[in-house]
Design an enzyme around this catalytic site. Structure first.
Site, PDB file in Angstrom:
ATOM      1  CB  ALA A   1       8.092  26.656  57.084  1.00 41.98           C
TER       2      ALA A   1
ATOM      3  N   GLY B   1       7.918  49.419  57.110  1.00 42.36           N
ATOM      4  CA  GLY B   1       7.212  48.648  58.138  1.00 42.36           C
ATOM      5  C   GLY B   1       7.620  49.154  59.505  1.00 42.36           C
TER       6      GLY B   1
ATOM      7  CG  HIS C   1      29.359  19.388  89.946  1.00 44.60           C
ATOM      8  ND1 HIS C   1      28.904  18.570  88.935  1.00 44.60           N
ATOM      9  CD2 HIS C   1      28.889  18.867  91.120  1.00 44.60           C
ATOM     10  CE1 HIS C   1      28.209  17.570  89.468  1.00 44.60           C
ATOM     11  NE2 HIS C   1      28.185  17.736  90.788  1.00 44.60           N
TER      12      HIS C   1
END
Ligand code: NAD
Length: 421
Positions: free
Chosen positions: A235, A32, A407
């Protein structure tokens, strides 16, 4: 030294690049496109869809093309030969390749790594062929009015989130009592509540019995139900891609779960290794890459210190979920301390409208060491890596709580949970 790698997903191509960088000659065989499932029909196209408000195939292809282009470039290395075709193992360290043009090529090497990945699994129920798998789902250009997802695991929930955002009416049917059955139950329950709040219907303990034209039949507590759907996604997991490797004749031990390997990823045949989904463990791209590095280190006789017990994982739902280390259920019988914090108490999360989230940190009571972390909420797929580093380096909750965090940032959610341990 010469190495044959079968399969060009993350386990294959990354290992090929690493081997070539060390002066090893590599033959990389793939039936592939380079990049495998992750890049062509998995992680990457899914993340492209996650970032859209409607399916845009052109944009998805552009993302995949850009990244496969990068891999093609990486493989353009004088030490790497890419061969397109189907590989089967022979005796010794030999591999035959049936090339795309019908010819058969023969290669041999000092070592072989099998990295052929996995394929979608299906259910043995009437009408199963009417459901789409995740690859087919990625090709949709239209948004189905009603989507029914069979399986509340990672793939099912990611598509449920994506198509809910695109405007589909989504129902998820999960066989187990909780979605994401292997995840921390607290995390799974909170994710379920968040998804339901966003309009996704989720049925757990649901046994799917048949798929008919336009409907899924299922049962729960001996009652029969039917969910009407214009599109159905199957799935229910993936299975190792063992086909055409000729494992029986090559004498390589395997089970239906995958090729059996030792801690160095070596099969029962010395010099032949297997990495990634084909070994049936955690089917994650980054696990395949790490296992490839482990195999390569063993082949060249180097130590490899990758700790395979610290594997962060993320689910790209809305909101995201992420996990690393032990779940609270896996700690049963062990003395632990747990700290929790909410996104809604975090300035950055509230200011940016992303206050739906939560974090849990688990530490061993005897040593104080952090052994698990689970985060639900925006950017948790990135935040989880701080916890991974703390676990990998053996930090205690006390040490971690003394590390200053900037922060206002989402990282303060993890800090708050650590301090709560
Ligand atoms: P999975 O194992 O995560 O989930 C499958 C789900 O289907 C489970 O919840 C299972 O209980 C359920 N199921 C099984 N049989 C069923 C039935 N008869 N009816 C209803 N539900 C049923 O598998 P997946 O979601 O298909 O994903 C495959 C693999 O790919 C997994 O290993 C996953 O981790 C990996 N993956 C990872 C990511 C990521 O890391 N973000 C994304 C996609 C896939």
């Amino acid at each position: 030294m010469k190495l044959i790698i079968i399969g060009a997903g993350p386990g294959g191509y990354e290992t090929a690049a690493e081997a070539a960088a060390r002066g090893i000659e590599v033959v990389l065989i793939s039936d592939g496109p380079l990049g495998g499932t992750c890049l062509n029909e998995g992680c990457i196209p899914t993340k492209a869809l996650c970032a859209m408000d409607a399916p845009d195939q052109e944009r998805k292809h552009a993302v995949v093309e850009q990244l496969t282009g990068g891999i093609n470039q990486l493989m353009r290395n004088p030490l790497i030969t890419v061969v397109q075709g189907v590989a089967s193992l022979g005796c010794g360290h030999c591999v035959d390749v049936r090339a795309d043009d019908g010819s058969t090529l023969h290669f041999d090497a000092d070592a072989i790594i099998i990295a052929t990945g996995s394929v979608s699994a299906s259910l043995p129920i009437p009408g199963a062929e009417k459901a789409l798998d995740s690859s087919a789902m990625l090709e949709l250009s239209e948004v189905p009015e009603r989507l029914c997802v069979i399986g509340g695991g990672v793939i099912g929930l990611e598509f449920a989130s994506i198509y809910r955002k695109f405007g589909s009416e989504v129902t998820v049917l999960e066989f187990c009592p909780n979605i994401l059955p292997r995840f921390d139950v607290d995390l799974a329950k909170r994710l379920k509540a968040s998804l339901v709040k966003r309009g996704i219907k989720i049925e757990t303990s649901a046994r799917v019995t048949a798929i008919e034209d336009g409907a899924v039949r299922w049962s729960k507590s001996d009652k029969e139900f039917e969910t009407a759907a214009d599109c159905i996604l199957m799935a229910v997991g993936r299975r190792p891609n063992l086909a055409s490797l000729n494992l029986d004749e090559a004498g390589i031990e395997y089970t239906p779960r995958g090729i059996v390997v030792d801690e160095n990823m070596q099969t029962n045949r010395p010099g032949i290794y297997a990495v990634g989904d084909i070994t049936g463990g955690m089917m994650l791209a980054h696990v395949a890459s790490a296992q490839g590095r482990k195999a390569l280190a063993h082949i060249i006789g180097e130590a490899c210190l990758i700790d395979m017990s610290v594997v962060p994982a993320a689910v790209f739902t809305v909101p995201e979920a992420a996990t690393v280390g032990l779940t609270e259920e896996e700690c049963a019988g062990r003395d632990i301390s747990v700290g929790k914090a909410n996104y809604r108490a975090n300035g950055k999360a509230v200011a940016s409208g992303e206050a739906d989230g939560w974090c849990k940190v688990i530490a061993d009571k005897a040593t104080g060491k952090i052994i698990g972390a689970h985060i639900l909420g925006a950017h948790s797929s990135d935040l989880i890596h701080e916890a991974a580093v703390l676990i990998a380096l053996g930090a205690t909750a006390g040490q971690a709580g003394d590390i200053i965090h900037a922060h206002p940032t989402l990282s303060e959610v993890l800090l708050a949970a650590v301090r709560g341990v």
